[in-house]
Design an enzyme around this catalytic site. Structure first.
Site, PDB file in Angstrom:
ATOM      1  N   HIS A 158       0.822  -1.221   0.000  1.00 32.38           N
ATOM      2  CA  HIS A 158       0.000   0.000   0.000  1.00 32.38           C
ATOM      3  C   HIS A 158       0.852   1.266   0.000  1.00 32.38           C
ATOM      4  O   HIS A 158       0.342   2.351  -0.249  1.00 32.38           O
ATOM      5  CB  HIS A 158      -0.926  -0.004   1.231  1.00 32.38           C
ATOM      6  CG  HIS A 158      -2.008  -1.043   1.137  1.00 32.38           C
ATOM      7  ND1 HIS A 158      -3.311  -0.731   0.826  1.00 32.38           N
ATOM      8  CD2 HIS A 158      -1.980  -2.392   1.276  1.00 32.38           C
ATOM      9  CE1 HIS A 158      -4.039  -1.838   0.793  1.00 32.38           C
ATOM     10  NE2 HIS A 158      -3.248  -2.859   1.073  1.00 32.38           N
ATOM     11  N   ASP A 366       3.551   9.470  -0.827  1.00 33.50           N
ATOM     12  CA  ASP A 366       2.374   8.681  -0.438  1.00 33.50           C
ATOM     13  C   ASP A 366       2.179   7.557  -1.440  1.00 33.50           C
ATOM     14  O   ASP A 366       2.341   7.790  -2.651  1.00 33.50           O
ATOM     15  CB  ASP A 366       1.119   9.574  -0.440  1.00 33.50           C
ATOM     16  CG  ASP A 366       0.186   9.262   0.712  1.00 33.50           C
ATOM     17  OD1 ASP A 366       0.166   8.102   1.155  1.00 33.50           O
ATOM     18  OD2 ASP A 366      -0.520  10.174   1.184  1.00 33.50           O
TER      19      ASP A 366
HETATM   20  P1  ADQ Z   1      -2.979   6.005   4.754  1.00 37.34           P
HETATM   21  O1  ADQ Z   1      -1.596   6.525   4.907  1.00 37.34           O
HETATM   22  O2  ADQ Z   1      -3.703   5.783   6.012  1.00 37.34           O
HETATM   23  O3  ADQ Z   1      -3.038   4.682   3.883  1.00 37.34           O
HETATM   24  P2  ADQ Z   1      -4.898   7.414   2.839  1.00 37.34           P
HETATM   25  O4  ADQ Z   1      -4.789   6.712   1.545  1.00 37.34           O
HETATM   26  O5  ADQ Z   1      -4.991   8.878   2.681  1.00 37.34           O
HETATM   27  O6  ADQ Z   1      -3.707   7.173   3.861  1.00 37.34           O
HETATM   28  O7  ADQ Z   1      -6.214   6.864   3.496  1.00 37.34           O
HETATM   29  C1  ADQ Z   1      -6.654   7.227   4.698  1.00 37.34           C
HETATM   30  C2  ADQ Z   1      -8.110   6.852   4.908  1.00 37.34           C
HETATM   31  O8  ADQ Z   1      -8.396   7.288   6.224  1.00 37.34           O
HETATM   32  C3  ADQ Z   1      -9.054   7.558   3.945  1.00 37.34           C
HETATM   33  O9  ADQ Z   1     -10.116   6.708   3.611  1.00 37.34           O
HETATM   34  C4  ADQ Z   1      -9.558   8.740   4.777  1.00 37.34           C
HETATM   35  O10 ADQ Z   1     -10.886   9.121   4.539  1.00 37.34           O
HETATM   36  C5  ADQ Z   1      -9.454   8.206   6.186  1.00 37.34           C
HETATM   37  N1  ADQ Z   1      -9.199   9.339   7.092  1.00 37.34           N
HETATM   38  C6  ADQ Z   1      -8.137  10.146   7.114  1.00 37.34           C
HETATM   39  N2  ADQ Z   1      -8.309  11.091   8.056  1.00 37.34           N
HETATM   40  C7  ADQ Z   1      -9.511  10.878   8.611  1.00 37.34           C
HETATM   41  C8  ADQ Z   1     -10.265  11.505   9.635  1.00 37.34           C
HETATM   42  N3  ADQ Z   1      -9.848  12.580  10.269  1.00 37.34           N
HETATM   43  N4  ADQ Z   1     -11.453  10.984   9.961  1.00 37.34           N
HETATM   44  C9  ADQ Z   1     -11.910   9.897   9.308  1.00 37.34           C
HETATM   45  N5  ADQ Z   1     -11.258   9.266   8.337  1.00 37.34           N
HETATM   46  C10 ADQ Z   1     -10.070   9.740   7.995  1.00 37.34           C
HETATM   47  C11 ADQ Z   1      -2.103   3.795   3.270  1.00 37.34           C
HETATM   48  C12 ADQ Z   1      -1.075   4.454   2.352  1.00 37.34           C
HETATM   49  C13 ADQ Z   1      -1.767   5.280   1.292  1.00 37.34           C
HETATM   50  C14 ADQ Z   1      -2.749   4.405   0.502  1.00 37.34           C
HETATM   51  C15 ADQ Z   1      -3.659   3.644   1.443  1.00 37.34           C
HETATM   52  C16 ADQ Z   1      -4.529   2.639   0.708  1.00 37.34           C
HETATM   53  O11 ADQ Z   1      -0.172   5.262   3.111  1.00 37.34           O
HETATM   54  O12 ADQ Z   1      -0.834   5.877   0.407  1.00 37.34           O
HETATM   55  O13 ADQ Z   1      -3.541   5.224  -0.330  1.00 37.34           O
HETATM   56  O14 ADQ Z   1      -2.912   2.946   2.430  1.00 37.34           O
HETATM   57  O15 ADQ Z   1      -3.768   1.767  -0.053  1.00 37.34           O
END
Ligand code: ADQ
Length: 488
Positions: A158, A366
């Site tokens: 991921h 990311d």
């Molecule tokens: P993350 O680093 O956790 O994931 P991201 O892809 O942005 O980052 O996903 C985060 C998820 O958490 C999103 O669905 C978002 O809505 C949710 N989220 C973030 N802040 C929130 C908040 N304050 N309240 C509720 N929900 C919140 C890792 C990798 C990423 C990759 C994903 C999926 O680091 O690059 O995109 O896995 O593969």
């Protein structure tokens, strides 16, 4: 159809009412598990003493079984907090300066992977497909193979895969790289990540490349391919549309009092570029004083990994920085930055995305970044907002119509912010339509199907007769997959 086994560090176990924690990945994998019947194995999140590890805790829902194992306190410290979060995470996000190698942690990481393999083994059937997720579990296939497992095993990373000069700084790079080659299918978020991986193999003289996506190490051929992860596009758009009827939405609109909302949503993590973003916002306000009192940045940042010192320090830094900007530029009736350390429910988040005129999704690095995709899906097609997206997020490979920025260039980001806020409706619509078409075509269900098709399709030990790469050696600069979408 073969049964599916998913293994990941944490497992979204449904609660007593049968509802699993929301989130596209959990929903997509659950759909795949329901279709095939299966098992999802991972850590329970609990730690215990050495002698207290008991049998797996099992939760059954329909034809899916969720199986959870406890880990010892030492396991958690070495495998999870230690090697996964203090070595692999920073290295894969290009933060060599934050990596803390320790022999104990490295040994703990491999030991816990062996332990996961031993927990899975008694439950495995001969034709099960195994799908392992993320950087916590890179050596799992190698451990399973060592214990005699011949099933097809896939791995999806991921987070980014770094360039060789970065990856090779890790003392155990060889074991990790060789461990990956024990999978039948290795999925990356982008072509760029896959090419970095291919470059690492080449640099180490490990095996040979048979074609764009096929590699061979010893007698074993495997696939390494980008599968950009998506969201539940249509469902999320629906949630955002309905959110405008909620009380939170009304209260928020009232409190904005006509000001334009800019939104940032990220776990608290140094890879997300939050301090650079606040710098850019401050620069924008200073250079465009007429915007002062007319915009508000809402930064929603739930704390994460607070047991790791860098994260704790970062929490203080960001809070102080937001406080300083508010103190310097704010007035009695205007706060430039609202900084909130909370996790929000999906409908609340979707409603805020829809309300925001612009989203700043500016990670320094990311894997993908699903916030960028959620923001686009949540927009009102008649009057969509603008996505400011870091070119170092995997999502930038797909969302070409976003306003792409270099988050290290604070002044450049500030100017892009000014342009984004002034962007005419027609341009906003055009950009949004392009991005939304991509998100509809490659949603999280398509992602899941594409990976599982490849995992169930190839024969493990057959060396394919694919033509060698056209360029010399391993490096391929042009890859048609960069624009490929999974139409299934
Ligand atoms: P993350 O680093 O956790 O994931 P991201 O892809 O942005 O980052 O996903 C985060 C998820 O958490 C999103 O669905 C978002 O809505 C949710 N989220 C973030 N802040 C929130 C908040 N304050 N309240 C509720 N929900 C919140 C890792 C990798 C990423 C990759 C994903 C999926 O680091 O690059 O995109 O896995 O593969």
């Amino acid at each position: 159809m073969s049964r599916l086994i998913v293994v990941s560090n944490r497992v979204p176990v449904p609660d007593k009412r049968g509802t699993a924690p929301a989130g596209g990945l959990a929903v997509a994998l659950k759909t795949a598990l329901e279709a095939r019947g299966g098992l999802w194995l991972g850590w329970s999140g609990r730690s215990c003493g050495e002698d207290e590890i008991g049998p797996l805790t099992s939760v059954k829902e329909g034809n899916i079984e969720y199986a959870l194992t406890d880990l010892t306190q030492q396991d958690v410290e070495e495998y999870y907090q230690g090697f996964a979060n203090r070595v692999l995470w920073p290295i894969c996000h290009y933060r060599l300066d934050l990596a803390e190698y320790g022999r104990r942690e490295m040994a703990g990481y491999f030991r816990v992977n062996r332990f996961f393999a031993s927990r899975l083994l008694p439950m495995l059937r001969e034709d099960d497909l195994i799908w392992v997720h993320d950087y916590h579990l890179i050596p799992l296939a190698a451990e399973l193979r060592r214990q005699g497992v011949r099933n097809r095993i896939g791995f999806f990373l991921h987070i980014p895969w770094p360039a060789p000069d970065v990856f090779l700084t890790m003392p155990v790079h060889e074991e990790l790289l060789k461990g990956l080659t024990e999978y039948d299918v290795i999925g990356f978020q982008t072509v760029h990540d896959r090419e970095n991986f291919a470059d690492c193999l080449a640099r180490q003289g490990l095996g040979k490349r048979l074609g764009t996506t096929r590699f061979m190490v010893g007698e074993q051929a495997f696939t390494a391919k980008p599968y950009p992860i998506g969201i539940e596009t249509d469902e999320f758009a629906g949630i955002a549309r309905r959110a405008s009827e909620t009380t939170l939405h009304r209260r928020m609109l009232q409190s904005l009092d006509g000001k334009a909302l800019i939104i940032g949503v990220d776990r608290l993590d140094y890879s997300k570029g939050i301090t650079q973003r606040i710098d850019a916002f401050e620069t924008f306000l200073t250079r465009h004083p007429d915007s002062q009192r007319h915009v508000t940045l809402l930064q929603i940042t739930p704390k994460s990994r607070s047991e790791v010192p860098e994260y704790e320090a970062m929490q203080r830094t960001v809070a102080e920085q937001a406080g300083r900007v508010n103190g310097a530029l704010g007035t009695v009736d205007w706060v430039p930055i609202r900084y909130v350390n909370r996790s929000l429910r999906r409908p609340a988040l979707a409603g805020l995305y829809r309300m925001a005129k612009l989203a700043m999704v500016t990670p320094l690095r990311d894997g993908m970044n699903l916030v960028a995709k959620e923001y686009v899906a949540a927009q009102n097609e008649e009057d969509p907002g603008v996505l400011l997206l870091s070119r170092f997020a995997g999502a930038a490979q797909e969302l070409k119509e976003a306003v792409l920025v270099n988050p290290y260039d604070v002044e450049g980001t500030a100017e892009a912010l000014a342009r984004g806020l002034a962007m005419p409706l027609e341009e906003r619509r055009q950009r949004w339509q392009g991005m939304m078409a991509t998100l509809r075509e490659n949603d999280v269900f398509a992602w899941c199907r594409a990976f599982l098709d490849d995992l169930s399709g190839n024969a493990r030990t057959t060396a394919p007769s694919a033509a060698p790469p056209k360029t010399a050696g391993y490096r391929m600069t042009l890859d048609p997959e960069g624009t490929r979408r999974h139409r299934l």
